[in-house]
Write a protein that holds these residues in place. Sequence first.
Motif, PDB file in Angstrom:
ATOM      1  N   SER A 206      55.108  73.421 -16.719  1.00  0.00           N
ATOM      2  CA  SER A 206      56.050  72.872 -15.746  1.00  0.00           C
ATOM      3  C   SER A 206      57.469  72.976 -16.284  1.00  0.00           C
ATOM      4  N   ILE A 207      58.259  73.791 -15.595  1.00  0.00           N
ATOM      5  CA  ILE A 207      59.627  73.996 -16.079  1.00  0.00           C
ATOM      6  C   ILE A 207      60.616  73.664 -14.973  1.00  0.00           C
ATOM      7  N   GLY A 208      61.723  73.042 -15.343  1.00  0.00           N
ATOM      8  CA  GLY A 208      62.751  72.718 -14.372  1.00  0.00           C
ATOM      9  C   GLY A 208      63.650  73.939 -14.184  1.00  0.00           C
ATOM     10  N   LEU A 209      63.765  74.397 -12.944  1.00  0.00           N
ATOM     11  CA  LEU A 209      64.591  75.582 -12.681  1.00  0.00           C
ATOM     12  C   LEU A 209      66.055  75.302 -13.023  1.00  0.00           C
TER      13      LEU A 209
ATOM     14  N   LYS B 256      66.778  69.426 -26.242  1.00  0.00           N
ATOM     15  CA  LYS B 256      66.218  68.573 -25.180  1.00  0.00           C
ATOM     16  C   LYS B 256      65.129  69.343 -24.437  1.00  0.00           C
ATOM     17  N   GLU B 257      64.263  68.577 -23.759  1.00  0.00           N
ATOM     18  CA  GLU B 257      63.137  69.194 -23.041  1.00  0.00           C
ATOM     19  C   GLU B 257      63.597  70.168 -21.958  1.00  0.00           C
ATOM     20  N   LEU B 258      62.979  71.349 -21.989  1.00  0.00           N
ATOM     21  CA  LEU B 258      63.236  72.350 -20.966  1.00  0.00           C
ATOM     22  C   LEU B 258      61.977  72.563 -20.137  1.00  0.00           C
ATOM     23  N   GLU B 259      60.840  72.538 -20.802  1.00  0.00           N
ATOM     24  CA  GLU B 259      59.574  72.797 -20.119  1.00  0.00           C
ATOM     25  C   GLU B 259      58.497  71.921 -20.739  1.00  0.00           C
ATOM     26  N   GLY B 260      57.545  71.503 -19.907  1.00  0.00           N
ATOM     27  CA  GLY B 260      56.431  70.710 -20.421  1.00  0.00           C
ATOM     28  C   GLY B 260      55.136  71.485 -20.279  1.00  0.00           C
TER      29      GLY B 260
ATOM     30  N   PHE C 210      75.193  66.503 -16.406  1.00  0.00           N
ATOM     31  CA  PHE C 210      75.336  67.597 -15.441  1.00  0.00           C
ATOM     32  C   PHE C 210      73.991  67.887 -14.778  1.00  0.00           C
ATOM     33  N   ILE C 211      73.589  69.161 -14.674  1.00  0.00           N
ATOM     34  CA  ILE C 211      72.343  69.452 -13.963  1.00  0.00           C
ATOM     35  C   ILE C 211      71.103  69.273 -14.834  1.00  0.00           C
ATOM     36  N   PHE C 212      71.276  68.705 -16.034  1.00  0.00           N
ATOM     37  CA  PHE C 212      70.102  68.485 -16.886  1.00  0.00           C
ATOM     38  C   PHE C 212      69.174  67.444 -16.273  1.00  0.00           C
ATOM     39  N   ARG C 213      69.754  66.367 -15.773  1.00  0.00           N
ATOM     40  CA  ARG C 213      68.926  65.310 -15.170  1.00  0.00           C
ATOM     41  C   ARG C 213      69.479  65.004 -13.786  1.00  0.00           C
ATOM     42  N   MET C 214      68.741  65.445 -12.775  1.00  0.00           N
ATOM     43  CA  MET C 214      69.217  65.260 -11.412  1.00  0.00           C
ATOM     44  C   MET C 214      68.226  64.422 -10.619  1.00  0.00           C
ATOM     45  N   ARG C 215      68.682  63.917  -9.503  1.00  0.00           N
ATOM     46  CA  ARG C 215      67.772  63.140  -8.647  1.00  0.00           C
ATOM     47  C   ARG C 215      67.032  64.056  -7.672  1.00  0.00           C
ATOM     48  N   GLU C 216      67.622  65.181  -7.375  1.00  0.00           N
ATOM     49  CA  GLU C 216      66.942  66.220  -6.589  1.00  0.00           C
ATOM     50  C   GLU C 216      67.005  67.486  -7.420  1.00  0.00           C
ATOM     51  N   PHE C 217      65.855  68.037  -7.754  1.00  0.00           N
ATOM     52  CA  PHE C 217      65.851  69.219  -8.611  1.00  0.00           C
ATOM     53  C   PHE C 217      64.704  70.133  -8.218  1.00  0.00           C
ATOM     54  N   GLU C 218      64.602  71.231  -8.907  1.00  0.00           N
ATOM     55  CA  GLU C 218      63.553  72.176  -8.542  1.00  0.00           C
ATOM     56  C   GLU C 218      62.641  72.454  -9.731  1.00  0.00           C
TER      57      GLU C 218
ATOM     58  N   PHE D 284      61.859  65.169  -6.446  1.00  0.00           N
ATOM     59  CA  PHE D 284      62.868  64.109  -6.348  1.00  0.00           C
ATOM     60  C   PHE D 284      62.490  62.943  -7.267  1.00  0.00           C
ATOM     61  N   ARG D 285      63.435  62.480  -8.043  1.00  0.00           N
ATOM     62  CA  ARG D 285      63.174  61.309  -8.889  1.00  0.00           C
ATOM     63  C   ARG D 285      64.424  60.441  -8.916  1.00  0.00           C
ATOM     64  N   ASN D 286      64.203  59.168  -8.706  1.00  0.00           N
ATOM     65  CA  ASN D 286      65.333  58.241  -8.728  1.00  0.00           C
ATOM     66  C   ASN D 286      65.647  57.880 -10.184  1.00  0.00           C
TER      67      ASN D 286
HETATM   68  P1  ATP Z   1      62.300  63.903 -19.034  1.00  0.00           P
HETATM   69  O1  ATP Z   1      61.519  63.358 -20.198  1.00  0.00           O
HETATM   70  O2  ATP Z   1      63.485  64.739 -19.438  1.00  0.00           O
HETATM   71  O3  ATP Z   1      62.602  62.901 -17.981  1.00  0.00           O
HETATM   72  P2  ATP Z   1      59.789  64.626 -17.927  1.00  0.00           P
HETATM   73  O4  ATP Z   1      58.956  64.702 -19.170  1.00  0.00           O
HETATM   74  O5  ATP Z   1      59.700  63.447 -17.062  1.00  0.00           O
HETATM   75  O6  ATP Z   1      61.317  64.937 -18.298  1.00  0.00           O
HETATM   76  P3  ATP Z   1      58.132  66.405 -16.480  1.00  0.00           P
HETATM   77  O7  ATP Z   1      57.591  65.361 -15.600  1.00  0.00           O
HETATM   78  O8  ATP Z   1      57.267  66.970 -17.562  1.00  0.00           O
HETATM   79  O9  ATP Z   1      59.521  65.921 -17.089  1.00  0.00           O
HETATM   80  O10 ATP Z   1      58.710  67.568 -15.549  1.00  0.00           O
HETATM   81  C1  ATP Z   1      58.614  68.936 -15.881  1.00  0.00           C
HETATM   82  C2  ATP Z   1      59.962  69.588 -15.968  1.00  0.00           C
HETATM   83  O11 ATP Z   1      60.756  69.287 -14.833  1.00  0.00           O
HETATM   84  C3  ATP Z   1      60.805  69.129 -17.149  1.00  0.00           C
HETATM   85  O12 ATP Z   1      60.467  69.845 -18.312  1.00  0.00           O
HETATM   86  C4  ATP Z   1      62.205  69.430 -16.695  1.00  0.00           C
HETATM   87  O13 ATP Z   1      62.548  70.775 -16.973  1.00  0.00           O
HETATM   88  C5  ATP Z   1      62.130  69.233 -15.198  1.00  0.00           C
HETATM   89  N1  ATP Z   1      62.702  67.940 -14.833  1.00  0.00           N
HETATM   90  C6  ATP Z   1      62.105  66.730 -14.861  1.00  0.00           C
HETATM   91  N2  ATP Z   1      62.940  65.767 -14.429  1.00  0.00           N
HETATM   92  C7  ATP Z   1      64.107  66.395 -14.101  1.00  0.00           C
HETATM   93  C8  ATP Z   1      65.344  65.953 -13.580  1.00  0.00           C
HETATM   94  N3  ATP Z   1      65.554  64.678 -13.285  1.00  0.00           N
HETATM   95  N4  ATP Z   1      66.327  66.862 -13.364  1.00  0.00           N
HETATM   96  C9  ATP Z   1      66.123  68.174 -13.648  1.00  0.00           C
HETATM   97  N5  ATP Z   1      64.966  68.642 -14.134  1.00  0.00           N
HETATM   98  C10 ATP Z   1      63.963  67.782 -14.358  1.00  0.00           C
END
Ligand code: ATP
Length: 522
Positions: free
Chosen positions: A373-376, A330-334, A257-265, A248-250
């Motif tokens: 670390s990848i966002g589902l 855009k970032e998919l995985e870190g 869309f689902i690229f940046r969510m407040r509740e994600f997996e 969860f991130r505020n």
């Molecule tokens: P961003 O720079 O896009 O905010 P981040 O560098 O903070 O991402 P990480 O903390 O490295 O992201 O999180 C690992 C992965 O979790 C990311 O590569 C992304 O796929 C996913 N993720 C992070 N924040 C979100 C979000 N708000 N919604 C959906 N997926 C997310």
Amino acid sequence: MANSEDLFKNIISHAKEYGFIFQSSEIYDGLSAVYDYGQNGSLLKNNIREYWWKAMVQLNENITGIDAAIFMHPTTWKASGHVDAFNDPLIDNRDSKKRYRADVLIEEHVAKIEAKIEKEVEKAAKRFENFDAVLYRTTNPRVAEYQKKIDEINLRFKTALETGDLAEVKQIIVDCEIVDPVSGTRNWTDVRQFNLMFSTQMGSVTEDANVIYLRPETAQGIFVNFLNVQKTGRMKIPFGIAQTGKAFRNEIVARQFIFRMREFEQMEMQYFVKPGTEMEWYNRWKEKRMNWHRTLGIPAEKYRFHDHLKLAHYANAACDIEFEFPFGFKELEGIHSRTDFDLKNHEKFSGKKLQYFDTDDNQNYIPYVVETSIGLDRMFLAVLSHSYKEEKFASANPSSGGLSDGSKRVVLQIPPFLAPIKVGVFPLVAKDGLPEKAHEIFNTLRYEQQCFYEEKDTIGRRYRRQDAIGTPYCITIDHQTLQDNTVTLRDRDTMQQERINVSEVSRVVNEKVDVRQWLKRL
Ligand code: ATP
């Protein structure tokens, strides 16, 4: 084909229309940046998660999985640095009253200059034969000027972030003459830090002492269990612990869309290594993860690495795997080399030893960690947006189930093993004993694959609906079936049909959608 903005809009409405993604609490006008997965979306999401899990846990004997709780002792987040440092620099525009992430504004500005360079290179490539792009980039004065600008901005920005100089971050925005995309003005407030963690209370008494956080990453559940898993699983370094789960991130700016969510997996894996070997593992995991993406059959040019300019508070090396979404790369995985930062701090804050005894060289140490670390949800969006195809047919196609001149279909070319539904089972008409026969086949197949049965509507429309949700195969039971026990098997992508014996159906389908084919390519 629609332009990329229209295309993205079409994908979003398609996702809703076909039961993939709904806005959360839609009847109350939704909740910003929170989404629900529908009947097809949840199946696709499960399949992606399972593919990740199999690739990471099942195929690596030294990686094991856990499922830690979302709530953790609040000191966890002190130790991890999230209470003090999990901030985004935010800035408001006084005219539009919109809030932005200052770092994103600057990064987008830099990306625009980078795009100008690409345009110059493209133009020149068309003009000259035997064009040498590398030479051109290093010698052309206009390109050099752009590159100098980019380097200057990046350096100033990096220094400002490292020293926590928010006034300088604002100054960069002012100097770059960045305007608010909504109001078009430069009427900016100062830059402030904003903590991204959600908090809530535990227990019935509202006191500060009871404040706990909704985890902003799954990684800490792995760190605090490091010794539990190492000891009970008798793991030897190097080894990994994997986990999938909600975070969860505020988020300040929640869009796309689902690229940046407040509740994600997230789907995360922490790989514990001997200090000094972390860069070797970091490079290996970069390669292994990129390979995982490529096995899906999405073209390599849709992915790229991006090294981090700004390292998180815990990292000594970090990069992103970026994907070309409809709105750009855009970032998919870190992939992060997290050093011993987390374990060392948990040792300090908990007073408990979190060390590994290395029997090979008889010494105790705190392992270093390389994280993937990848966002589902982002992976879901990558698969969905890449699979979405709007096809138009120039001529009548006999195997297309009624598609004729100029007609269109939307098809999701999802890799078959990820598809929500694997087989559609259809009686050609809802009479003459065909539904009974179709049910008989359906009732056998459903034990092996996720199937879908339908008898209403024309067969063409039924095919179209399965194409639209990415079902790789459809089986049609017709009058001939009753005579010779054969059915037609229709392929989603080619729309070709072949006749096969009913006794062959389950073998043929299972073979075509078998995840092992993809896993073996890893
Ligand atoms: P961003 O720079 O896009 O905010 P981040 O560098 O903070 O991402 P990480 O903390 O490295 O992201 O999180 C690992 C992965 O979790 C990311 O590569 C992304 O796929 C996913 N993720 C992070 N924040 C979100 C979000 N708000 N919604 C959906 N997926 C997310």
